[in-house]
Design an enzyme around this catalytic site. Structure first.
Site, short mmCIF file in Angstrom:
data_model
loop_
_atom_site.label_atom_id
_atom_site.label_comp_id
_atom_site.label_asym_id
_atom_site.label_seq_id
_atom_site.Cartn_x
_atom_site.Cartn_y
_atom_site.Cartn_z
N ASN A 319 0.84 -1.20 0.00
CA ASN A 319 0.00 0.00 0.00
C ASN A 319 0.87 1.25 0.00
OD1 ASN A 319 -2.44 1.29 -0.17
ND2 ASN A 319 -3.13 0.79 1.89
N HIS A 355 -10.46 3.57 7.59
CA HIS A 355 -10.99 2.28 7.13
C HIS A 355 -12.41 2.02 7.61
CE1 HIS A 355 -6.78 1.19 6.08
NE2 HIS A 355 -7.36 0.37 5.23
#
Length: 470
Positions: A319, A355
């Site tokens: 990521n 998230h």
């Protein structure tokens, strides 16, 4: 969108996947020929037509996946433009954009989150949120007034040449190569792409195909590993009744499978971005002269990840684009806290909130914080003691040391990913309990190990003297 309706739903049932997941994969895969069409047909046209192409295709992808929920992205884009016009490149713009976009996203989570991982409009929206907040921050860094000597660094890379209008912001936001799952890239990169700064470089054709093919490879590996260590198997009685060492190995295999699931999608998406010709970084002048570097949209450092033998390696290689965004816009702006640990903790808390609200996100990022702290502490002890380094570097110990580190890295990553992937306490608790809370025992065990190592291998006096003299 309602599942199992029409051809896409029938195909999803036939291959045994959820319809939203299949729509996502199809959208990314068919964006590759879309990139070729754009380059051959649309690219020679004026900039205005290129912007309209990006907006229309991005909206089409959004509608194909999320139906009329596409209005959320329109609200985000129009609100961003309005805030830029109202506040200008000031601190108020930074605060307003951050509060609005994060608030909107979190409200979306409140109304849409369930007990399972759902592919809904909030998934691409969380990507867009970072992109638009970053745009506002870069506008402030570029056009804001700064005291002499306090000008933001890296403006050669991130400094925007011209204040974007609504059309340009929409084109940047809906860019079909990265609208759904990223990667993140600054507006300056897109501005240079649209201005045709990269046109003389042609390496995007082979570079894009290479990363796209690599994405399919990891997608296939993910499916193979899923046969041996699926999510459902880790929750089953069969897994709990396996031998303990086998459970740890399977947790490591499951963790690898989970990493490959994300990697495959990111690599496919990166391949599309490269094929558009958007991700040019530089031309190598040292190792491979004249070789073009198209890694500006890189989200996975594959070689680094596959060779990882500690968690820091995973952070550096996984990521990547999002981590780079967070480092620039969150971590570096928390210097006023006066502590790297506090800044890192606050940054990881931001990532967990970004998230969603599931407890598993917070448990995973807390575990990451503790493991990274332990690794840094151990490395400082080793660095400060020549005697300990001599022992660890003995040739006879290298094979054992290598195996232990790989076991630690692979199984440990599976442990840390468990709460993140299963999200809900009732689910990830079953898996963590099955391995007798292996990761937490490791953390607790390191506390006495720290003091034992410090006692047996005190810091070399020369090192201490050098540190005081600096």
């Amino acid at each position: 969108m309602e599942s199992s309706v029409g051809y896409i739903g029938q195909l999803a049932n036939a291959v045994g996947v959820g319809e939203p997941a299949l729509r996502l994969l199809l959208s990314i895969v068919f964006s590759f020929p879309l990139a070729i069409f754009h380059r051959e047909v649309i690219w020679p046209l004026p900039e205005l037509q290129n912007h309209f192409f990006m907006i229309c295709t991005g909206l089409g992808i959004c509608y194909f996946n999320y139906g009329l929920d596409l209005y959320h992205s329109l609200v985000a884009i129009v609100a961003t433009y309005a805030m830029i016009k109202i506040f200008g490149p000031t601190l108020r713009l930074r605060v307003a954009s951050f509060v609005f976009h994060m608030g909107y996203l979190l409200c979306g989570y409140i109304f849409t989150e369930s007990d399972t991982y759902d592919i809904k409009w909030t998934m691409p929206h969380c990507v867009m949120v970072l992109r638009l907040i970053g745009l506002c921050f870069d506008i402030c860094d570029t056009f804001g007034t700064h005291a002499k000597g306090e000008e933001p660094k890296e403006m050669d890379t991130y400094g925007i040449k011209k204040m974007p209008n609504l059309l340009q912001i929409a084109s940047y936001s809906y860019f079909p190569g990265s609208f759904l799952v990223g990667p993140q890239f600054p507006y300056r990169q897109y501005e240079r792409f649209i201005a045709r700064d990269f046109d003389k470089h042609r390496g995007y054709i082979t570079a894009g195909l290479r990363r796209f093919a690599l994405g399919f490879f990891y997608l296939a590996v993910n499916q193979v590993l899923n046969i041996f260590a699926s999510d459902s198997y880790l929750l089953s009685e069969d897994y709990a009744n396996d031998g303990y060492f086998k459970r740890l190995i399977l947790m490591g295999a499951w963790g690898r499978m989970t990493l490959y699931k994300y990697m495959s999608i990111w690599l496919l998406s990166e391949g599309v971005c490269i094929r558009f010709g958007m991700t040019f970084r530089a031309v190598s002048k040292v190792e491979h002269p004249d070789e073009e570097d198209w890694s500006a949209g890189e989200n996975v450092k594959v070689g680094r990840l596959e060779r990882a033998n500690k968690f820091t390696h995973y952070i550096e290689s996984f990521n990547v684009a999002t981590n780079r965004w967070v480092a620039r816009h969150i971590y570096k702006r928390l210097k006023f806290l006066g502590s790297k640990e506090l800044s890192q903790g606050a940054t990881l808390l931001f990532l967990a909130i970004w998230h969603g609200f599931h407890s598993g996100y917070y448990v995973s990022f807390l575990m990451e914080f503790m493991i990274v702290y332990i690794e840094r502490d151990f490395e400082l002890i080793v660095k400060g003691s020549e005697r300990l380094r001599t022992i660890l570097e003995k040739p006879i110990l290298q094979p054992v040391y290598y195996v232990l580190l790989k076991f630690y890295a692979i199984v440990g990553m599976g442990w840390c990913l468990t709460p993140f992937a299963f999200m809900n306490f009732s689910s990830y608790w079953i898996v963590l309990k099955s391995v007798h809370f292996f990761g937490y025992l490791f953390v607790l065990t390191y506390i006495p190990i720290h003091f034992i190592l410090k006692a047996l291998f005190p810091r070399d006096r020369s090192k201490t003297a050098d540190k005081k003299s600096q």
